[in-house]
Design a protein around this motif. Structure first.
Motif, PDB file in Angstrom:
ATOM      1  N   GLY A  57       0.839  -1.191   0.000  1.00 38.93           N
ATOM      2  CA  GLY A  57       0.000   0.000   0.000  1.00 38.93           C
ATOM      3  C   GLY A  57       0.872   1.238   0.000  1.00 38.93           C
ATOM      4  N   THR A  58       0.380   2.304   0.599  1.00 36.37           N
ATOM      5  CA  THR A  58       1.120   3.562   0.600  1.00 36.37           C
ATOM      6  C   THR A  58       1.196   4.159   2.006  1.00 36.37           C
ATOM      7  N   ILE A  59       2.247   4.949   2.214  1.00 39.94           N
ATOM      8  CA  ILE A  59       2.438   5.715   3.445  1.00 39.94           C
ATOM      9  C   ILE A  59       2.563   7.176   3.046  1.00 39.94           C
ATOM     10  N   PRO A  60       1.678   8.047   3.521  1.00 39.60           N
ATOM     11  CA  PRO A  60       1.707   9.450   3.107  1.00 39.60           C
ATOM     12  C   PRO A  60       3.067  10.114   3.353  1.00 39.60           C
ATOM     13  N   LEU A  61       3.536  10.876   2.348  1.00 40.56           N
ATOM     14  CA  LEU A  61       4.768  11.681   2.411  1.00 40.56           C
ATOM     15  C   LEU A  61       6.050  10.852   2.488  1.00 40.56           C
ATOM     16  N   LYS A  62       5.914   9.535   2.487  1.00 40.60           N
ATOM     17  CA  LYS A  62       7.082   8.673   2.644  1.00 40.60           C
ATOM     18  C   LYS A  62       8.129   8.925   1.562  1.00 40.60           C
ATOM     19  N   GLY A  63       7.691   9.063   0.315  1.00 40.40           N
ATOM     20  CA  GLY A  63       8.637   9.254  -0.778  1.00 40.40           C
ATOM     21  C   GLY A  63       9.466  10.506  -0.617  1.00 40.40           C
ATOM     22  N   GLN A  64       8.812  11.593  -0.256  1.00 38.44           N
ATOM     23  CA  GLN A  64       9.544  12.843  -0.075  1.00 38.44           C
ATOM     24  C   GLN A  64      10.532  12.736   1.080  1.00 38.44           C
ATOM     25  N   ILE A  65      10.094  12.150   2.188  1.00 35.56           N
ATOM     26  CA  ILE A  65      10.979  12.041   3.357  1.00 35.56           C
ATOM     27  C   ILE A  65      12.194  11.177   3.025  1.00 35.56           C
ATOM     28  N   LEU A 249      13.848   2.968  15.547  1.00 34.82           N
ATOM     29  CA  LEU A 249      13.538   4.097  14.678  1.00 34.82           C
ATOM     30  C   LEU A 249      13.650   3.603  13.238  1.00 34.82           C
ATOM     31  N   ASP A 250      12.708   2.828  12.806  1.00 36.19           N
ATOM     32  CA  ASP A 250      12.722   2.257  11.463  1.00 36.19           C
ATOM     33  C   ASP A 250      11.346   1.684  11.187  1.00 36.19           C
ATOM     34  N   LYS A 251      11.222   0.932  10.081  1.00 37.90           N
ATOM     35  CA  LYS A 251       9.884   0.440   9.762  1.00 37.90           C
ATOM     36  C   LYS A 251       9.568  -0.895  10.434  1.00 37.90           C
ATOM     37  N   GLU A 252      10.310  -1.227  11.486  1.00 37.96           N
ATOM     38  CA  GLU A 252       9.972  -2.417  12.262  1.00 37.96           C
ATOM     39  C   GLU A 252       8.585  -2.280  12.888  1.00 37.96           C
ATOM     40  N   TYR A 253       8.140  -1.028  13.146  1.00 37.12           N
ATOM     41  CA  TYR A 253       6.785  -0.819  13.668  1.00 37.12           C
ATOM     42  C   TYR A 253       5.762  -1.444  12.728  1.00 37.12           C
ATOM     43  N   LEU A 254       5.932  -1.180  11.425  1.00 41.01           N
ATOM     44  CA  LEU A 254       5.002  -1.735  10.448  1.00 41.01           C
ATOM     45  C   LEU A 254       5.156  -3.243  10.346  1.00 41.01           C
ATOM     46  N   ARG A 255       6.392  -3.729  10.368  1.00 45.53           N
ATOM     47  CA  ARG A 255       6.617  -5.164  10.327  1.00 45.53           C
ATOM     48  C   ARG A 255       5.938  -5.867  11.506  1.00 45.53           C
ATOM     49  N   LYS A 256       6.042  -5.266  12.692  1.00 47.27           N
ATOM     50  CA  LYS A 256       5.419  -5.864  13.876  1.00 47.27           C
ATOM     51  C   LYS A 256       3.905  -5.876  13.720  1.00 47.27           C
ATOM     52  N   TRP A 257       3.344  -4.766  13.216  1.00 48.78           N
ATOM     53  CA  TRP A 257       1.901  -4.717  13.028  1.00 48.78           C
ATOM     54  C   TRP A 257       1.465  -5.814  12.058  1.00 48.78           C
ATOM     55  N   LEU A 258       2.225  -5.981  10.984  1.00 51.15           N
ATOM     56  CA  LEU A 258       1.893  -7.027  10.016  1.00 51.15           C
ATOM     57  C   LEU A 258       1.978  -8.413  10.646  1.00 51.15           C
ATOM     58  N   ALA A 259       3.040  -8.630  11.427  1.00 49.61           N
ATOM     59  CA  ALA A 259       3.205  -9.928  12.098  1.00 49.61           C
ATOM     60  C   ALA A 259       2.057 -10.195  13.058  1.00 49.61           C
ATOM     61  N   ASP A 260       1.594  -9.139  13.748  1.00 49.27           N
ATOM     62  CA  ASP A 260       0.467  -9.290  14.673  1.00 49.27           C
ATOM     63  C   ASP A 260      -0.817  -9.671  13.939  1.00 49.27           C
ATOM     64  N   PRO A 273      -4.706   0.036   7.969  1.00 50.72           N
ATOM     65  CA  PRO A 273      -5.661   1.110   8.274  1.00 50.72           C
ATOM     66  C   PRO A 273      -4.974   2.471   8.332  1.00 50.72           C
ATOM     67  N   ASP A 274      -5.789   3.533   8.184  1.00 47.38           N
ATOM     68  CA  ASP A 274      -5.237   4.884   8.106  1.00 47.38           C
ATOM     69  C   ASP A 274      -4.462   5.285   9.362  1.00 47.38           C
ATOM     70  N   ASP A 275      -4.921   4.847  10.541  1.00 46.90           N
ATOM     71  CA  ASP A 275      -4.209   5.256  11.747  1.00 46.90           C
ATOM     72  C   ASP A 275      -2.805   4.655  11.797  1.00 46.90           C
ATOM     73  N   VAL A 276      -2.645   3.439  11.279  1.00 45.65           N
ATOM     74  CA  VAL A 276      -1.317   2.815  11.220  1.00 45.65           C
ATOM     75  C   VAL A 276      -0.471   3.513  10.166  1.00 45.65           C
ATOM     76  N   ARG A 277      -1.064   3.845   9.035  1.00 43.44           N
ATOM     77  CA  ARG A 277      -0.327   4.549   7.972  1.00 43.44           C
ATOM     78  C   ARG A 277       0.191   5.891   8.482  1.00 43.44           C
TER      79      ARG A 277
END
Length: 314
Positions: A57-65, A249-260, A273-277
């Motif tokens: 999916g997408t993460i807002p502003l991720k590309g610019q950052i 301080l990395d995308k392990e937060y998203l990895r953990k959410w996916l694993a959960d 979901p939008d709140d996770v994004r």
């Protein structure tokens, strides 16, 4: 930062072949759109997000950052190894030299964690390196190690590969690999030093390199949260002693959410979901500001304006 709704509205999924007269000029990777100019390339960092080698999916502003962070690190490391950058075209796009990209990813690790820890617990060598017995999760190595991997096609998983296999299979010559190892360790040392000044530990990272007119050159990105793992230095020792997870301080937060949600690369990925994004966006922003010492300001062009800029090079 803008409101949550405005940030969600700024998501950019990437260009489409129909955006160009010649659709063959566009190649889409997991995150980047590559526009082939012949002897040069335009790299546009979309807001697509991948984990476990899947686009999710997408993460807002991720590309610019990510693009702005890569530009920062290219500047900080160009005395060690020249990079492919020619110029910045927009908040998310750069014009770069077209290189012969090497068919391996160079992963440098200072700590036993992530996939290396998982292999270790199964009694496996890590890219051909045998880790001594008795190591604990997140333990620091005496010195950084290099654990290369193959570069898989989209939808497939990268695979660990040893130094010896790289050379014996002719993927890279022995003399060039020695140069790669030297440069990778020097880049990692610079990243480690600059991260430490910001109270962070550069745990491990991935480099991609290529050849330009026969010279080794750094390509893709460097020391971003997509290619690197960072921990907070002030709590490392106490958490390690307790056997608890490190503050990341990395995308392990998203990895953990996916694993959960029961997803670790196989089967159909869940809808994020939008709140996770938005939380992932906040973590990318935090990473940018902590690592660069600068405040992040969204500067996103209207996509049509950006596309017209890029088309002017075709």
């Amino acid at each position: 930062m803008d409101s949550s709704k405005t940030i969600l509205d700024k998501t950019f999924t990437g260009y489409q072949p129909e955006d160009f007269v010649d659709p063959k000029v566009l190649y889409q990777g997991k995150v980047r759109d590559v526009i082939d100019l012949g002897s040069e390339l335009i790299l546009s960092v979309s807001d697509r997000v991948s984990a476990y080698d899947c686009i999710l999916g997408t993460i807002p502003l991720k590309g610019q950052i990510l693009n702005q962070m890569a530009l920062y690190w290219f500047e900080q490391t160009k005395d060690i190894l020249q990079n492919h950058l020619i110029e910045s075209l927009s908040p998310r796009a750069v014009r770069v030299k077209k290189c012969e990209v090497l068919p391996v990813e160079i992963i440098v690790r200072s700590y036993l964690t992530g996939s290396a820890w998982r292999d270790y617990t199964k009694g496996k060598a890590v890219s051909g390196i045998k880790i001594p017995e008795g190591f604990k999760a997140d333990q620091k190595f005496d010195k950084p190690i290099i654990t290369p991997s193959t570069k898989a096609e989209q939808g497939f998983h990268d695979e660990p590969i040893s130094r010896e296999e790289i050379i014996s299979r002719g993927l890279v010559s022995e003399s060039l690999w020695q140069d790669i190892e030297q440069k990778a360790l020097a880049l990692f040392q610079r990243g480690t030093e600059l991260a430490a000044k910001q109270g962070l530990i550069l745990v491990d990272t991935k480099y991609e390199m290529g050849l330009y007119n026969g010279e080794l050159i750094l390509v893709d990105e460097i020391h971003t949260p997509d290619s690197s793992r960072y921990w907070f230095a002030d709590t490392y020792e106490s958490l390690f002693e307790k056997g608890e997870s490190q503050r990341k301080l990395d995308k392990e937060y998203l990895r953990k959410w996916l694993a959960d949600q029961g997803f670790m690369g196989d089967g159909n990925p869940p809808v994020i979901p939008d709140d996770v994004r938005l939380e992932v966006t906040n973590r990318y922003k935090e990473a940018f500001e902590l690592l660069t010492g600068k405040e992040f300001y969204p500067e996103q062009d209207d996509i049509e304006v950006e596309l017209s800029k890029i088309k002017s090079y075709l």
